[in-house]
Design an enzyme around this catalytic site. Structure first.
Site, mmCIF file in Angstrom:
data_model
loop_
_atom_site.group_PDB
_atom_site.id
_atom_site.type_symbol
_atom_site.label_atom_id
_atom_site.label_comp_id
_atom_site.label_asym_id
_atom_site.label_seq_id
_atom_site.Cartn_x
_atom_site.Cartn_y
_atom_site.Cartn_z
ATOM 1 N N PRO A 163 0.798 -1.229 0.000
ATOM 2 C CG PRO A 163 0.053 -0.941 2.199
ATOM 3 C CD PRO A 163 0.754 -1.928 1.299
ATOM 4 C CB CYS A 164 2.976 2.835 -2.578
ATOM 5 S SG CYS A 164 1.934 2.599 -4.026
#
Length: 253
Positions: A163-164
């Protein structure tokens, strides 16, 4: 579609194959191909490619043909649609894309050791929480490499699974995102991240315990409003006499 069948058709135009031999070649090629799924996600429909070691790519493109073409150019591998035997994996992938705690294997073998460390750190950021680039760099064993972390996030081949969008600027503002800053803000809001509170004050302390946290840490969320103190940096909180949370680790402990 640039899948196994498409390659076979192209080969068959120049070198005619007997039906039984063409079928054999097809099976051999398919055994060496990766598979892909088209799944729903918080970003809308996405394509997910899976190889022998795990998920290799998540992308939001317009068509199967485009995804397969881009995948072959990037990874040098053919793609074929997932079959009925892959339904269980499809379900787990859909759950993971939605942010649920579902374990799916990821293939990070094409990355450098630093990139793999960054991806593993970011994968561990809980839903509804964010961490700054500098924190990710430190947790990945390279303090001061914030810019390098940003480059890894910009090229993240596994958005949502890694989950950047939960990695923000060191001042708490959202920053950029591969699918546009607006999409990043939307994803964070949907996860309940208090973006207005974060901006400029990404750390929260309480005199009741003498501890300070990242503002989105689950422990910081429990602090009553009258006991909340906001800080711009860990250094400010340390100078004020607070010690770092051992769960969210705003500084090394």
């Amino acid at each position: 579609m640039e899948t196994v069948a498409g390659v076979l058709r192209g080969a068959g135009e120049s070198i005619p194959l007997p039906e039984d031999l063409g079928s054999l070649v097809g099976r051999v090629l398919e055994e060496g191909a990766d598979v892909f799924f088209r799944l729903s996600s918080p970003l809308g429909p996405v394509f997910v490619a899976v190889g022998r070691r795990g998920v290799t790519c998540v992308d939001r493109v317009g068509s199967e043909e485009e995804f397969c073409r881009r995948y072959r150019g990037r990874f040098g591998r053919l793609l074929m649609p997932a079959g009925k035997r892959d339904l269980d994996l499809a379900g787990r992938l859909a759950a993971a894309l939605a942010g649920r705690q579902v374990e799916v294997p990821l293939d990070l073998e094409r990355m450098t050791p630093f990139q793999r460390r960054v991806m593993r750190v970011v994968r561990g950021i809980p839903r509804g929480e964010v961490r700054p680039y500098g924190w990710v760099a430190r947790e990945a064993g390279s303090p001061g490499a914030s810019r390098a972390v940003g480059n890894v996030m910009a090229r993240n081949p596994l958005p949502l699974l890694v989950p950047c969008h939960r990695v923000v600027r060191n001042d708490g503002t959202p920053g950029n995102y591969g699918f546009s800053p607006r999409e990043k803000v939307r994803l964070l809001r949907e996860e309940g991240v208090p973006l207005e509170e974060l901006s400029g004050s990404p750390y929260t302390a309480t005199p009741t315990t003498g501890v300070f946290c990242h503002t989105t840490c689950r422990h910081a969320r429990r602090i009553q409003p009258e006991n909340r103190l906001a800080f711009r940096s860990p250094a400010d909180a340390l100078r004020a006499g607070f010690r770092p949370c051992r769960v969210c680790r705003p500084v090394a402990v």
